[in-house]
Design an enzyme around this catalytic site. Sequence first.
Site, PDB file in Angstrom:
ATOM      1  N   PRO A 106       0.815  -1.211   0.000  1.00  0.00           N
ATOM      2  CG  PRO A 106       0.134  -0.909   2.198  1.00  0.00           C
ATOM      3  CD  PRO A 106       0.844  -1.875   1.311  1.00  0.00           C
TER       4      PRO A 106
ATOM      5  NE  ARG B 291      -4.374   6.144  -4.539  1.00  0.00           N
ATOM      6  CZ  ARG B 291      -3.961   6.969  -5.486  1.00  0.00           C
ATOM      7  NH1 ARG B 291      -4.079   8.265  -5.308  1.00  0.00           N
ATOM      8  NH2 ARG B 291      -3.442   6.511  -6.606  1.00  0.00           N
TER       9      ARG B 291
ATOM     10  CB  CYS C 255       3.254  30.208 -17.146  1.00  0.00           C
ATOM     11  SG  CYS C 255       3.625  31.676 -16.204  1.00  0.00           S
TER      12      CYS C 255
ATOM     13  CE1 TYR D 170       2.319   7.098  -5.704  1.00  0.00           C
ATOM     14  CE2 TYR D 170       0.100   6.979  -4.813  1.00  0.00           C
ATOM     15  CZ  TYR D 170       1.271   6.362  -5.177  1.00  0.00           C
ATOM     16  OH  TYR D 170       1.402   5.008  -5.020  1.00  0.00           O
TER      17      TYR D 170
HETATM   18  N1  LLP Z   1       3.315  -1.435  -5.823  1.00  0.00           N
HETATM   19  C1  LLP Z   1       3.712  -1.087  -7.054  1.00  0.00           C
HETATM   20  C2  LLP Z   1       4.556  -2.007  -7.806  1.00  0.00           C
HETATM   21  C3  LLP Z   1       3.333   0.145  -7.589  1.00  0.00           C
HETATM   22  O1  LLP Z   1       3.709   0.467  -8.812  1.00  0.00           O
HETATM   23  C4  LLP Z   1       2.519   1.015  -6.822  1.00  0.00           C
HETATM   24  C5  LLP Z   1       2.104   2.306  -7.359  1.00  0.00           C
HETATM   25  C6  LLP Z   1       2.149   0.613  -5.534  1.00  0.00           C
HETATM   26  C7  LLP Z   1       2.552  -0.621  -5.069  1.00  0.00           C
HETATM   27  C8  LLP Z   1       1.328   1.478  -4.617  1.00  0.00           C
HETATM   28  O2  LLP Z   1       0.058   1.730  -5.096  1.00  0.00           O
HETATM   29  P1  LLP Z   1      -1.026   2.450  -4.141  1.00  0.00           P
HETATM   30  O3  LLP Z   1      -1.269   1.575  -2.942  1.00  0.00           O
HETATM   31  O4  LLP Z   1      -0.476   3.746  -3.747  1.00  0.00           O
HETATM   32  O5  LLP Z   1      -2.251   2.591  -4.975  1.00  0.00           O
HETATM   33  N2  LLP Z   1       0.692   8.950  -9.219  1.00  0.00           N
HETATM   34  C9  LLP Z   1      -0.522   8.164  -9.140  1.00  0.00           C
HETATM   35  C10 LLP Z   1      -0.263   6.827  -8.513  1.00  0.00           C
HETATM   36  C11 LLP Z   1       0.780   6.013  -9.220  1.00  0.00           C
HETATM   37  C12 LLP Z   1       1.049   4.714  -8.503  1.00  0.00           C
HETATM   38  C13 LLP Z   1       2.166   3.988  -9.125  1.00  0.00           C
HETATM   39  N3  LLP Z   1       2.419   2.732  -8.521  1.00  0.00           N
HETATM   40  C14 LLP Z   1      -1.580   8.961  -8.384  1.00  0.00           C
HETATM   41  O6  LLP Z   1      -1.279  10.044  -7.891  1.00  0.00           O
HETATM   42  O7  LLP Z   1      -2.721   8.535  -8.291  1.00  0.00           O
END
Ligand code: LLP
Length: 445
Positions: A299, A301, A367, A401
Amino acid sequence: MLEFFIKSVYYLRLCIKNPDTSYLLENMEIQNNQLHLGGLSAEALRTNFGSPLYVYEEDSLRSQCRRLLSCFEELHQQQRLQLHFAMKANSNPSILKVLREEGAWIDAVSPYEVQLALDCGYRPEQILFTGNNTAPEELDFCVENGVPLNIGSLFTLEHFGKRYSGKNISLRVNPGVGAGHHAHCITGGPRSKFGIYHDQLEQAQELAQRHSLRIVGIQSHIGTGIFAPEPMLEAMEMILALAERFTELEFIDFGGGFGIPYRPEQQEMDVNALGQQMTERFEKFCKEYGRPLSMKLEPGRYLVGPAGFLLLSVTNRKHTPEYQFVGTDSGFHHLVRPTMYGSYHRIWNASRMEDELETVAVVGNVCETGDFFSVDQGNIQRDLPKTTVGDCLVIADAGAYGFSMSSQYNSRPRPAEVLVKDGQAQLIRRAERYTDLLRTTQELD
Ligand code: LLP
C-alpha cells in the site's frame, strides 16, 4: 429553539451546497470559523512555516497503518503478513521512520529509494525492489546491499541469471487484468508495460531453472486508486492460479492499490471485509499448496494519503464571463494530481470555514492553463466559502503522490513539509530556496 432551528437550516445548507465542508477528516475541527489540523490552526501553521506548506498528521499515518494491519489480523499475528509501504507515494524520511515504527516494510522502485530506506533504518530484507526497465547497475546495487529483487521482464531475468546464478528472486506477473482511477494508473492487462505477461511464465521458469534461480515469490500490482474489492479479488484468483505451478514459493505479493475516499460522497472501501476475504482465500490456497506462505501487500496511498494536506494562500481574484478565479501561491508543480489525472481533492477555506459560499475556480501560479486545483471531472468550479486575498486554503488527501511528484517547474522551489502531533509541529523538510534551484548546475559567472 428558534436559534437552534436557524443554525440547523444554515448547517444543512452548508452540507448540501458545500459537501467538502460537511466532511471533515479525523483530527480536524472548526474553531472560531477556522480549520484546525491535529490541534493546530491551519493559519498558524502557515504563519510559522510559510506558504505553501505540506502538513502531515502523525496519528493519522499510524492509524491508517494499524487499520490495514488489523484487516489481516490472523496473518499479521502469525507474522505472515508484510505491508511493504510503496515509498514512491511519500519518501520523506520522517514519514518513513513513523511507518517503520508501525511495522511497515518497503516497496522500492529505484536504487535511491533503496538507499533512503536503508538510511531510515529498514533492514535490507525488509525491502523489496520492484523496478521496471531496470538497468543492470540497479540490479547490482540491490544484490550488493542484500535487497531482494522482484523481476518483471524475461530480458532482465536472463541478464540477472547469467550474473547471479543461484540467487533467490521473485517475479512480477502481469495477470492480464488491471484497474485504477485513471488510464495512466492501470498497471495490469495487455496495455501495461509492467511485469511478465502471464502467458510467458513458462519461459520465465525455464530461464530461472537454466540459471539455478529460485523463484521464492510472485508479485502482481494491477493498478492504483481501486475502490471496489472485485478487481482485487479477481486479480488475486488469477495470481493464485498461476502460483500453483511454482514449487518453491515463500510469499505471494498482491501489490497495492487500496483506494481512499477523495470525494465527500465516497464511502471508504470496506477494507476489513476485503482483508477477511483475501485471508480466507489465501489460507485455502496455502492448504492446497502444502505450506503456510506469507502474504505481502504494497500500500502507498492508503497509508499516507489521508494524513497529508497542502496549505496555500490566496494571492489574487479575477473573473471572466465564465469563471470567478481564485489565484493561489502554489500550483501543479506542488500537487500535480488534479492536472495530471483530473483527480478530485477536497478544498477548504481554512480562514472562514462557515462563511457564505461562492462558486469559484481555484487555480495556481504556473504558466499553464491546466493549472487547476478545483477539478471535478471536466468541471473546474467548486463552492467555497467566499475567499479574500490572504485566506489560507487547505487541500486534503495530499499525503500520497503530492510532494513526491512535485517539481521546480517555472523555477519555483518546492514547499516545506511539517509533521504535526499532539498540537506540536515539527519541520521535516525545509522549503527550497533560489540556491536549491541551482544546486546541480554549473556556477553562474
Ligand atoms: N506497488 C507497485 C509495484 C506500484 O507500482 C505502486 C504504485 C504501488 C505498489 C502502490 O500503489 P497504491 O497503494 O499507492 O495505490 N501517481 C498516481 C499513482 C501512481 C502509482 C504507481 N504505482 C496517483 O497520484 O494517483
